[in-house]
Motif scaffolding. Structure first.
Motif, PDB file in Angstrom:
ATOM      1  N   LYS A   1      30.955  38.630  39.336  1.00 26.45           N
ATOM      2  CA  LYS A   1      32.226  39.324  39.174  1.00 26.45           C
ATOM      3  C   LYS A   1      32.722  39.237  37.733  1.00 26.45           C
ATOM      4  N   VAL A   2      33.255  40.335  37.225  1.00 26.14           N
ATOM      5  CA  VAL A   2      33.772  40.325  35.848  1.00 26.14           C
ATOM      6  C   VAL A   2      34.940  39.348  35.750  1.00 26.14           C
ATOM      7  N   LYS A   3      35.105  38.753  34.570  1.00 21.88           N
ATOM      8  CA  LYS A   3      36.142  37.754  34.358  1.00 21.88           C
ATOM      9  C   LYS A   3      36.970  38.123  33.132  1.00 21.88           C
ATOM     10  N   GLY A   4      38.268  37.931  33.238  1.00 23.42           N
ATOM     11  CA  GLY A   4      39.152  38.241  32.125  1.00 23.42           C
ATOM     12  C   GLY A   4      39.255  37.086  31.145  1.00 23.42           C
ATOM     13  N   ILE A   5      39.314  37.418  29.848  1.00 23.40           N
ATOM     14  CA  ILE A   5      39.452  36.411  28.795  1.00 23.40           C
ATOM     15  C   ILE A   5      40.617  36.844  27.905  1.00 23.40           C
ATOM     16  N   LEU A   6      41.687  36.061  27.918  1.00 15.69           N
ATOM     17  CA  LEU A   6      42.897  36.394  27.176  1.00 15.69           C
ATOM     18  C   LEU A   6      42.897  35.650  25.847  1.00 15.69           C
ATOM     19  N   SER A   7      43.142  36.379  24.751  1.00 12.69           N
ATOM     20  CA  SER A   7      43.151  35.772  23.421  1.00 12.69           C
ATOM     21  C   SER A   7      44.462  36.073  22.706  1.00 12.69           C
TER      22      SER A   7
END
Length: 238
Positions: free
Chosen positions: A156-162
């Protein structure tokens, strides 16, 4: 236009597009408006697109409608059928409860509640540019700047917040790591919606005063012609 449609500080703006000028204007425009640029892969299936839109909580989606055999406006309507009869700016639906606005960047023709690009941009004419600059000045380096998603190649795709600070450091450092001596003319086969190419190609080029040679999707013969014609000096690809 983003300010006019109610985008506020921290709001997620989905950007679903290939490597084209509008991708850049959407990303930097989102940052200026105080929002969080949420880049979305054009490789995603309808199911993956639904997951990303739902989990990111995008309130605005700026999409390229036609990408090879995909029609992303039709895919969006397939995910949330009520959008087909919704009023632009009022897309609220159960499946995508935060999404309220969508616009097609590659056409002035809309689809149901999805606006065409000309209509969307025209709403911004009533906004004082000083308001946009004031918003940009109010954004802190520690504020969320971009939300990327992994490719999902093994799950599953995963979100990465920067934060803005991290993004700016990455954009600035790549031209140093590449030991760029002169502003490059960069071509890349990879999508800017991936964090790696966003930093390497977009960042390493623009932060050193270079030029991006844009190609919407990879075609080998077209790539060679483009690199030769535009005198490309840096090639980034798998």
């Amino acid at each position: 236009a983003l300010v006019a449609c109610g985008t506020g500080r921290g709001d997620r703006v989905g950007i679903l597009a290939t490597n084209r000028l509008e991708f850049l204007s959407c990303v930097f425009g989102t940052a200026l408006a105080g929002g969080v640029a949420t880049t979305i892969s054009t490789f995603f299936t309808a199911a993956e697109l639904e997951t990303v839109l739902r989990e990111s909580g995008c309130s605005v989606l700026l999409l390229e409608r036609l990408v090879l055999k995909k029609d992303f406006a039709e895919l969006l309507v397939g995910i949330a059928p009520s959008i087909a009869t919704a009023t632009p700016g009022d897309l609220a639906c159960e499946k995508l409860p935060f999404l309220r606005h969508a616009a097609i960047i590659d056409s002035d023709l809309g689809l149901g509640g999805i606006e065409g690009w000309g209509t969307f941009l025209a709403t911004g004419k009533a906004i004082d540019p000083a308001i946009v600059l004031a918003r940009a000045d109010a954004v802190a380096a520690s504020d969320p700047g971009v939300l990327f998603f992994s490719s999902g190649s093994t799950g599953k795709v995963k979100g990465i917040l920067s934060a803005h600070r991290g993004v700016c450091l990455q954009l600035w450092r790549w031209c140093q790591w590449y030991d760029v001596k002169a502003p490059p003319r960069t071509w890349s086969a990879n999508g800017f919606f991936w964090s790696g190419n966003f930093a390497m190609a977009l960042g390493g080029t623009l932060s050193s005063g270079g030029s991006l040679l844009l190609q919407r999707w990879f075609d080998a013969a077209e790539a060679l012609d483009l690199i030769e014609r535009e005198k490309g000096t840096m090639v980034l690809a798998w």
